[in-house]
Write a protein that holds these residues in place. Structure first.
Motif, PDB file in Angstrom:
ATOM      1  N   ALA A  83      28.278  30.314  31.322  1.00  0.00           N
ATOM      2  CA  ALA A  83      29.686  30.285  30.922  1.00  0.00           C
ATOM      3  C   ALA A  83      30.532  29.850  32.107  1.00  0.00           C
ATOM      4  CB  ALA A  83      30.128  31.666  30.433  1.00  0.00           C
ATOM      5  N   ILE A  84      31.704  29.288  31.812  1.00  0.00           N
ATOM      6  CA  ILE A  84      32.725  29.074  32.841  1.00  0.00           C
ATOM      7  C   ILE A  84      34.026  29.697  32.338  1.00  0.00           C
ATOM      8  CG2 ILE A  84      31.676  26.969  33.778  1.00  0.00           C
ATOM      9  CD1 ILE A  84      33.888  25.321  32.394  1.00  0.00           C
ATOM     10  N   ARG A  85      34.754  30.288  33.259  1.00  0.00           N
ATOM     11  CA  ARG A  85      36.097  30.789  32.948  1.00  0.00           C
ATOM     12  C   ARG A  85      36.935  30.737  34.217  1.00  0.00           C
ATOM     13  NH1 ARG A  85      36.533  35.033  35.938  1.00  0.00           N
ATOM     14  NH2 ARG A  85      34.982  36.709  35.923  1.00  0.00           N
ATOM     15  N   ALA A  86      38.265  30.834  34.054  1.00  0.00           N
ATOM     16  CA  ALA A  86      39.162  30.737  35.205  1.00  0.00           C
ATOM     17  C   ALA A  86      38.805  31.793  36.250  1.00  0.00           C
ATOM     18  CB  ALA A  86      40.602  30.933  34.747  1.00  0.00           C
ATOM     19  N   MET A  87      38.834  31.377  37.524  1.00  0.00           N
ATOM     20  CA  MET A  87      38.677  32.343  38.616  1.00  0.00           C
ATOM     21  C   MET A  87      39.798  33.362  38.545  1.00  0.00           C
ATOM     22  SD  MET A  87      37.736  30.502  42.187  1.00  0.00           S
ATOM     23  CE  MET A  87      36.156  29.659  42.298  1.00  0.00           C
ATOM     24  N   ALA A  88      39.467  34.644  38.756  1.00  0.00           N
ATOM     25  CA  ALA A  88      40.472  35.703  38.702  1.00  0.00           C
ATOM     26  C   ALA A  88      40.473  36.467  40.024  1.00  0.00           C
ATOM     27  CB  ALA A  88      40.150  36.657  37.558  1.00  0.00           C
ATOM     28  N   ASP A 134      43.105  34.646  48.777  1.00  0.00           N
ATOM     29  CA  ASP A 134      44.110  33.585  48.919  1.00  0.00           C
ATOM     30  C   ASP A 134      43.669  32.327  48.161  1.00  0.00           C
ATOM     31  OD1 ASP A 134      45.649  35.212  50.455  1.00  0.00           O
ATOM     32  OD2 ASP A 134      45.145  34.261  52.374  1.00  0.00           O
ATOM     33  N   ALA A 135      42.373  32.006  48.272  1.00  0.00           N
ATOM     34  CA  ALA A 135      41.868  30.794  47.604  1.00  0.00           C
ATOM     35  C   ALA A 135      42.000  30.937  46.087  1.00  0.00           C
ATOM     36  CB  ALA A 135      40.411  30.548  48.003  1.00  0.00           C
ATOM     37  N   VAL A 136      41.673  32.119  45.555  1.00  0.00           N
ATOM     38  CA  VAL A 136      41.775  32.341  44.108  1.00  0.00           C
ATOM     39  C   VAL A 136      43.236  32.254  43.676  1.00  0.00           C
ATOM     40  CG1 VAL A 136      41.465  34.021  42.250  1.00  0.00           C
ATOM     41  CG2 VAL A 136      39.677  33.741  43.978  1.00  0.00           C
ATOM     42  N   ARG A 137      44.123  32.851  44.454  1.00  0.00           N
ATOM     43  CA  ARG A 137      45.559  32.857  44.110  1.00  0.00           C
ATOM     44  C   ARG A 137      46.113  31.421  44.114  1.00  0.00           C
ATOM     45  NH1 ARG A 137      47.259  36.579  47.926  1.00  0.00           N
ATOM     46  NH2 ARG A 137      45.883  38.057  46.920  1.00  0.00           N
ATOM     47  N   TRP A 138      45.696  30.659  45.106  1.00  0.00           N
ATOM     48  CA  TRP A 138      46.136  29.261  45.225  1.00  0.00           C
ATOM     49  C   TRP A 138      45.683  28.467  44.000  1.00  0.00           C
ATOM     50  CZ3 TRP A 138      43.205  24.688  46.419  1.00  0.00           C
ATOM     51  CH2 TRP A 138      43.986  23.602  46.814  1.00  0.00           C
ATOM     52  N   LEU A 139      44.432  28.699  43.575  1.00  0.00           N
ATOM     53  CA  LEU A 139      43.927  27.993  42.398  1.00  0.00           C
ATOM     54  C   LEU A 139      44.648  28.440  41.134  1.00  0.00           C
ATOM     55  CD1 LEU A 139      40.107  27.873  43.204  1.00  0.00           C
ATOM     56  CD2 LEU A 139      41.580  25.896  42.791  1.00  0.00           C
ATOM     57  N   SER A 140      45.025  29.719  41.051  1.00  0.00           N
ATOM     58  CA  SER A 140      45.736  30.208  39.860  1.00  0.00           C
ATOM     59  C   SER A 140      47.112  29.550  39.752  1.00  0.00           C
ATOM     60  CB  SER A 140      45.904  31.729  39.902  1.00  0.00           C
ATOM     61  OG  SER A 140      44.635  32.335  39.950  1.00  0.00           O
ATOM     62  N   ARG A 146      45.154  21.513  39.253  1.00  0.00           N
ATOM     63  CA  ARG A 146      43.731  21.737  39.457  1.00  0.00           C
ATOM     64  C   ARG A 146      43.330  23.012  38.728  1.00  0.00           C
ATOM     65  NH1 ARG A 146      45.616  21.502  44.680  1.00  0.00           N
ATOM     66  NH2 ARG A 146      44.292  19.719  45.058  1.00  0.00           N
ATOM     67  N   TYR A 147      42.048  23.091  38.381  1.00  0.00           N
ATOM     68  CA  TYR A 147      41.558  24.207  37.573  1.00  0.00           C
ATOM     69  C   TYR A 147      40.306  24.761  38.246  1.00  0.00           C
ATOM     70  CZ  TYR A 147      44.676  21.995  34.244  1.00  0.00           C
ATOM     71  OH  TYR A 147      45.787  21.448  33.641  1.00  0.00           O
ATOM     72  N   GLY A 148      40.383  26.018  38.690  1.00  0.00           N
ATOM     73  CA  GLY A 148      39.255  26.642  39.393  1.00  0.00           C
ATOM     74  C   GLY A 148      38.523  27.610  38.474  1.00  0.00           C
ATOM     75  N   PHE A 149      37.205  27.459  38.373  1.00  0.00           N
ATOM     76  CA  PHE A 149      36.377  28.282  37.495  1.00  0.00           C
ATOM     77  C   PHE A 149      35.325  29.031  38.299  1.00  0.00           C
ATOM     78  CE2 PHE A 149      37.779  24.816  34.793  1.00  0.00           C
ATOM     79  CZ  PHE A 149      38.027  25.432  33.564  1.00  0.00           C
ATOM     80  N   VAL A 150      34.885  30.165  37.755  1.00  0.00           N
ATOM     81  CA  VAL A 150      33.604  30.721  38.184  1.00  0.00           C
ATOM     82  C   VAL A 150      32.566  30.303  37.146  1.00  0.00           C
ATOM     83  CG1 VAL A 150      34.332  32.691  39.575  1.00  0.00           C
ATOM     84  CG2 VAL A 150      34.224  32.936  37.081  1.00  0.00           C
ATOM     85  N   ILE A 151      31.329  30.156  37.631  1.00  0.00           N
ATOM     86  CA  ILE A 151      30.193  29.934  36.729  1.00  0.00           C
ATOM     87  C   ILE A 151      29.510  31.289  36.575  1.00  0.00           C
ATOM     88  CG2 ILE A 151      28.050  28.673  36.340  1.00  0.00           C
ATOM     89  CD1 ILE A 151      29.071  26.536  38.340  1.00  0.00           C
ATOM     90  N   LEU A 152      29.227  31.670  35.329  1.00  0.00           N
ATOM     91  CA  LEU A 152      28.649  32.988  35.034  1.00  0.00           C
ATOM     92  C   LEU A 152      27.309  32.841  34.325  1.00  0.00           C
ATOM     93  CD1 LEU A 152      31.824  34.560  33.359  1.00  0.00           C
ATOM     94  CD2 LEU A 152      31.009  35.083  35.657  1.00  0.00           C
ATOM     95  N   ALA A 153      26.406  33.761  34.644  1.00  0.00           N
ATOM     96  CA  ALA A 153      25.170  33.925  33.867  1.00  0.00           C
ATOM     97  C   ALA A 153      25.016  35.427  33.663  1.00  0.00           C
ATOM     98  CB  ALA A 153      23.967  33.359  34.616  1.00  0.00           C
ATOM     99  N   ARG A 154      24.845  35.849  32.438  1.00  0.00           N
ATOM    100  CA  ARG A 154      24.770  37.285  32.106  1.00  0.00           C
ATOM    101  C   ARG A 154      25.911  38.064  32.776  1.00  0.00           C
ATOM    102  NH1 ARG A 154      19.902  35.189  32.669  1.00  0.00           N
ATOM    103  NH2 ARG A 154      20.019  35.522  34.901  1.00  0.00           N
ATOM    104  N   GLU A 155      27.118  37.510  32.724  1.00  0.00           N
ATOM    105  CA  GLU A 155      28.340  38.133  33.258  1.00  0.00           C
ATOM    106  C   GLU A 155      28.359  38.284  34.781  1.00  0.00           C
ATOM    107  OE1 GLU A 155      30.824  38.131  31.266  1.00  0.00           O
ATOM    108  OE2 GLU A 155      29.417  37.528  29.709  1.00  0.00           O
TER     109      GLU A 155
END
Ligand SMILES: CC(C)(COP(=O)(O)OP(=O)(O)OC[C@H]1O[C@@H](n2cnc3c(N)ncnc32)[C@H](O)[C@@H]1OP(=O)(O)O)[C@@H](O)C(=O)NCCC(=O)NCCS
Length: 187
Positions: free
Chosen positions: A19-24, A61-67, A75-84
């Motif tokens: 899965a991919i979703r926005a970095m939080a 800071d990096a996550v906040r900047w991407l948000s 720009r759109y920053g995601f985390v890649i997830l496997a089994r959450e």
């Protein structure tokens, strides 16, 4: 490590266990752990990072900047997830509108998550996001000439090789030649 199910921004996209979703904000500790564990191998294919990047504050800071950039549509920053679990990161970056409607793609995985198709599926999901959710026409990626694993990801995800760009990006402090790949909405 407990991470949120959605990033609060944008959709969560899934394909067969990836899965991919926005970095939080809450991802920062997991991202820091991965950045520290993979510092040497990622350092070989990324721009130089300041020492602060490898601290919790730096990751926050990096996550906040991407948000902020996500809200601006640049720009759109995601985390890649496997089994959450967070297993890597992905960015749809340098969004240009007008006649180009293009963005650049970057991605990385934890070494322990390689070899299972997660990056290929995440890149496919990023293309879906770029074309269907952001309305872009083209997504491109640049791969250092020796990075055959990354080239394999792009080919499997339906990106076409477009040729070599000399001294294209400053990686680890040196201007490196890159092979360009792209996919357009029609693909
Ligand atoms: C680039 C990078 C993300 C590629 O990771 P990867 O594990 O090779 O790619 P995938 O997750 O798509 O896995 C593909 C591998 O899993 C295998 N695989 C297993 N099941 C699979 C499936 N269902 N679907 C696709 N591939 C699968 C493939 O055969 C392939 O194996 P191979 O390397 O022996 O050919 C990773 O090496 C990395 O993080 N490198 C450092 C950062 C980097 O270079 N980023 C890109 C900069 S341009």
């Amino acid at each position: 490590m407990a991470v949120p199910r959605t990033g609060g921004l944008g959709p969560r996209l899934e394909d067969d266990g990836t899965a991919i979703r926005a970095m939080a904000d809450a991802d920062a500790p997991a991202l820091l752990a991965l950045r520290l564990a993979n510092r040497e191998r990622l350092g070989a294919v990324e721009p130089l990072r300041p020492a602060a990047f490898f601290t919790l504050r730096g990751q926050e800071d990096a996550v906040r900047w991407l948000s902020h950039a996500w809200r601006d549509g640049t720009r759109y920053g995601f985390v890649i997830l496997a089994r959450e679990e967070v297993i890597g990161g992905l960015t749809v970056d340098n969004v240009v509108r007008g006649a180009w409607q293009n963005a650049t793609l970057g991605y990385w995985l934890d070494a322990a998550a390689e070899g299972q198709g997660h990056a290929t599926r995440a890149v496919g999901l990023a293309a879906r996001f770029a074309f269907e959710h952001v309305g872009l026409h083209r997504l491109q990626a640049a791969v250092m000439v020796a990075n055959t694993r990354s080239a394999g990801v792009l080919r499997r995800a339906g990106f076409r090789p477009e040729g070599r760009a000399e001294r294209y990006l400053c990686i680890a402090g040196r201007w490196e030649d890159h092979d360009l790949y792209a996919r357009t909405a029609e693909d």
